[in-house]
Design an enzyme around this catalytic site. Sequence first.
Site, PDB file in Angstrom:
ATOM      1  N   LYS A 208       0.680  -1.260  -0.097  1.00 32.98           N
ATOM      2  CA  LYS A 208      -0.051   0.089  -0.060  1.00 32.98           C
ATOM      3  C   LYS A 208       0.786   1.295   0.114  1.00 32.98           C
ATOM      4  O   LYS A 208       1.944   1.159   0.183  1.00 32.98           O
ATOM      5  CB  LYS A 208      -1.035  -0.074   1.030  1.00 32.98           C
ATOM      6  N   ARG A 248      -3.892 -10.130   4.278  1.00 33.86           N
ATOM      7  CA  ARG A 248      -4.204 -10.181   2.742  1.00 33.86           C
ATOM      8  C   ARG A 248      -2.844  -9.699   1.870  1.00 33.86           C
ATOM      9  O   ARG A 248      -2.615  -8.432   2.138  1.00 33.86           O
ATOM     10  CB  ARG A 248      -5.331  -9.132   2.503  1.00 33.86           C
TER      11      ARG A 248
HETATM   12  N1  PMM Z   1      -7.373  -3.784   0.432  1.00 35.54           N
HETATM   13  C1  PMM Z   1      -7.693  -3.687  -1.055  1.00 35.54           C
HETATM   14  C2  PMM Z   1      -8.548  -4.622  -1.373  1.00 35.54           C
HETATM   15  N2  PMM Z   1      -9.376  -5.318  -0.498  1.00 35.54           N
HETATM   16  N3  PMM Z   1      -9.987  -6.199   1.547  1.00 35.54           N
HETATM   17  C3  PMM Z   1      -9.579  -6.348   2.712  1.00 35.54           C
HETATM   18  N4  PMM Z   1     -10.352  -7.072   3.490  1.00 35.54           N
HETATM   19  N5  PMM Z   1      -8.639  -5.535   3.420  1.00 35.54           N
HETATM   20  C4  PMM Z   1      -7.889  -4.584   2.795  1.00 35.54           C
HETATM   21  O1  PMM Z   1      -7.105  -3.970   3.274  1.00 35.54           O
HETATM   22  C5  PMM Z   1      -8.166  -4.631   1.180  1.00 35.54           C
HETATM   23  C6  PMM Z   1      -9.319  -5.383   0.740  1.00 35.54           C
HETATM   24  C7  PMM Z   1      -6.883  -2.949  -1.711  1.00 35.54           C
HETATM   25  O2  PMM Z   1      -5.698  -3.295  -2.233  1.00 35.54           O
HETATM   26  P1  PMM Z   1      -5.334  -4.047  -3.694  1.00 35.54           P
HETATM   27  O3  PMM Z   1      -5.809  -3.083  -4.710  1.00 35.54           O
HETATM   28  O4  PMM Z   1      -4.052  -4.245  -3.632  1.00 35.54           O
HETATM   29  O5  PMM Z   1      -6.098  -5.136  -4.043  1.00 35.54           O
END
Ligand code: PMM
Length: 273
Positions: A208, A248
């Site tokens: 992030k 995640r």
């Molecule tokens: N971050 C992203 C997408 N989905 N879901 C959960 N539960 N927690 C998160 O911090 C989260 C998520 C955004 O990240 P990406 O664009 O790298 O997928």
Amino acid sequence: MGVVNVTPDSFSDGGRFLATDAAIAHGRALLAQGADIVDVGGESTRPGATRPLVAEELSRVLPVIEALAEAGARVSVDTMRAEVAAAALAAGATIVNDVSGGLADPAMLATVAARPEATYIAMHWRAHSDRMQDLAVYDGPGGVVAAVLTELGARRDAALAAGIAPDRLVLDPGLGFAKRGEHNWDLLTGLDAVQGLGQPLLVGASRKAFLGALLADADGAPRPAPERDTATHALTLLLARRGVWGVRVHDVRGTRDVLEVWRRLEGREEDEE
Ligand code: PMM
């Protein structure tokens, strides 16, 4: 939890996995590297992103979920839409990862509650990506940690009231969602308080922007997303030690390596006690 983004604009995959086959192959690779869960998402939540149509989101995620579930994977669907969640559960997903914690779609909580075998992940969220950073303001007493406790606590209460079983409910502080860099660090520091909400925690720190800012070069240019994995792994180790339910992540292999080292040492520490 390994990330399988089936979106054209996901910041860290650069859209490489848009094609269904490529997403399935990516999911299989993450499983082979030791992911316990693959998280399949068809809507980018990067700041400023616009939303796909429901039909578009369904056509992105369903074939990928079906194929990975058929291969024996534990699949979660990253969606804010009840309609997509229901279709994903029917296609073999067993976890609904809702970054809005039920706020984006009023039908979400009842939809998940109707499937007692499903696990629900409710994240702290304030608004859709096009305006979430305008709401990254935490001026009240206790700052961002106090606000997340109140707001995520309310989502926990709503999920339980809708009939989602307490042992099927996971919470997530929502790093980067209506949060500026300092807010994310405050939440990581105050994670014990968030754990006090009494539910298992998932944390998504992987690649992030706050890590990119931390690792900026001498001119202030942020470290590019794919080069933030070492920093992500450092956080994973700290989070594992604090007993979170899950992380995640994009780099499953490196995460596994970190957890193997941690488990090995943790075992020794216990032996010595
Ligand atoms: N971050 C992203 C997408 N989905 N879901 C959960 N539960 N927690 C998160 O911090 C989260 C998520 C955004 O990240 P990406 O664009 O790298 O997928």
